[in-house]
Write an enzyme that holds these catalytic residues in place. Structure first.
Site, PDB file in Angstrom:
ATOM      1  CG  ASN A 100      35.665  27.901  16.966  1.00 60.62           C
ATOM      2  OD1 ASN A 100      35.152  26.791  17.038  1.00 60.62           O
ATOM      3  ND2 ASN A 100      35.780  28.701  18.030  1.00 60.62           N
ATOM      4  CE1 TYR A 166      24.840  27.258  16.713  1.00 56.65           C
ATOM      5  CE2 TYR A 166      23.864  25.150  16.108  1.00 56.65           C
ATOM      6  CZ  TYR A 166      24.957  25.896  16.515  1.00 56.65           C
ATOM      7  OH  TYR A 166      26.171  25.278  16.703  1.00 56.65           O
ATOM      8  CE  LYS A 170      27.017  26.906  13.763  1.00 55.44           C
ATOM      9  NZ  LYS A 170      28.440  27.307  13.786  1.00 55.44           N
TER      10      LYS A 170
END
Length: 265
Positions: A100, A166, A170
């Site tokens: 996470n 980012y 991802k």
């Protein structure tokens, strides 16, 4: 939306040991609390500020679980292994690993620095990759059918101009789940991504604390509102449970429909 505990609807999770990286704030804390509500043993990873730990541990225990907090930097493989060791030492085994921990610098391709890149790829992708590795090795050693859940983002597949690193990190998590899950399937290990859209967390505070930006964001979401961390946590627990026993190498997108409506915010 007020915080809530996920009802005990995943009985297969009772007694299982769950490690949650970045577990003392935001979505991570919600996952820890929800796991407590299922009767799990929870290892809360954190780095930096330890002040939220006592509250999260108390919430887990009040909900019916057990919890410890362990300081570990997910960019360091030795620290990731320390989380595994803490789970085994305290609770006897490891059953679920949740990648996470995440950071965001909001840097465009032209503006990004090497430091930005190293930070985001280190936490978001390296941490997830080697977190999955140390967890999988422990599952195999135990001869158990473990589960790895990666908290990804709609931006694993959906461009966001001005947030290049980012999105790349991802996107890497997207392929980690697909390739890693296929490699690990023969060991009975599942790997699933959960990809949130806009969530009410500290990472999104700059947008949500500005009324005009918050209004524009909510207008772009077909369901008309930003998610709470608890809503993401409930999907993570489903993915980890036996209710998802035939689910692997896939992403569950939890975004209120935004990735099918908005050009990107």
């Amino acid at each position: 939306m007020a915080a809530r505990l996920v009802p005990n609807v995943y009985p297969s999770l009772a007694g299982r040991t769950v490690v949650v990286t970045g577990g003392n704030t935001g979505i991570g804390a919600a996952i820890c609390r929800a796991a407590g509500g299922q009767g799990c043993n929870v290892v809360i990873d954190f780095v930096g500020d330890d002040s939220p730990n006592a509250r999260v541990i108390a919430d887990v225990e009040k909900a019916g679980g057990r919890a410890i907090a362990v300081r570990a930097d997910v960019t360091r493989v030795d620290d990731l292994q320390r989380l595994v060791d803490a789970a085994v030492d305290q609770f006897g085994r490891l059953d679920v690993w949740v990648n996470n921990a995440g950071v965001e610098t909001r840097s465009s391709l032209l503006e990004a620095t090497e430091a930005h890149y190293d930070l985001e790829l280190g936490v978001n992708l390296k941490g997830a990759f080697f977190g999955a590795q140390v967890a999988a090795k422990r599952f195999i050693k135990q001869r158990s059918r473990g589960v790895i859940v990666n908290v990804s983002s709609v931006h694993e597949d959906w461009p966001m101009p001005g947030n290049a690193i980012y999105c790349c990190s991802k996107g890497g998590m997207r392929m980690l789940a697909r390739n890693g899950a296929v490699e690990l399937a023969g060991h009975g290990i599942r790997m699933v991504n959960v990809a949130p859209g806009a969530v009410r967390t500290p990472m999104n505070a700059a947008t949500l604390d500005e009324p005009k930006l918050a209004e524009a964001l909510e207008e772009a979401i077909p369901l008309g509102r930003v998610s709470s961390p608890d809503e993401i946590a409930s999907v993570v627990l489903f993915a980890a449970s036996d209710g998802a026993s035939y689910l692997t190498a896939e992403t569950i997108t939890v975004d209120g429909g935004v990735s099918h409506e908005s050009p990107g915010l």
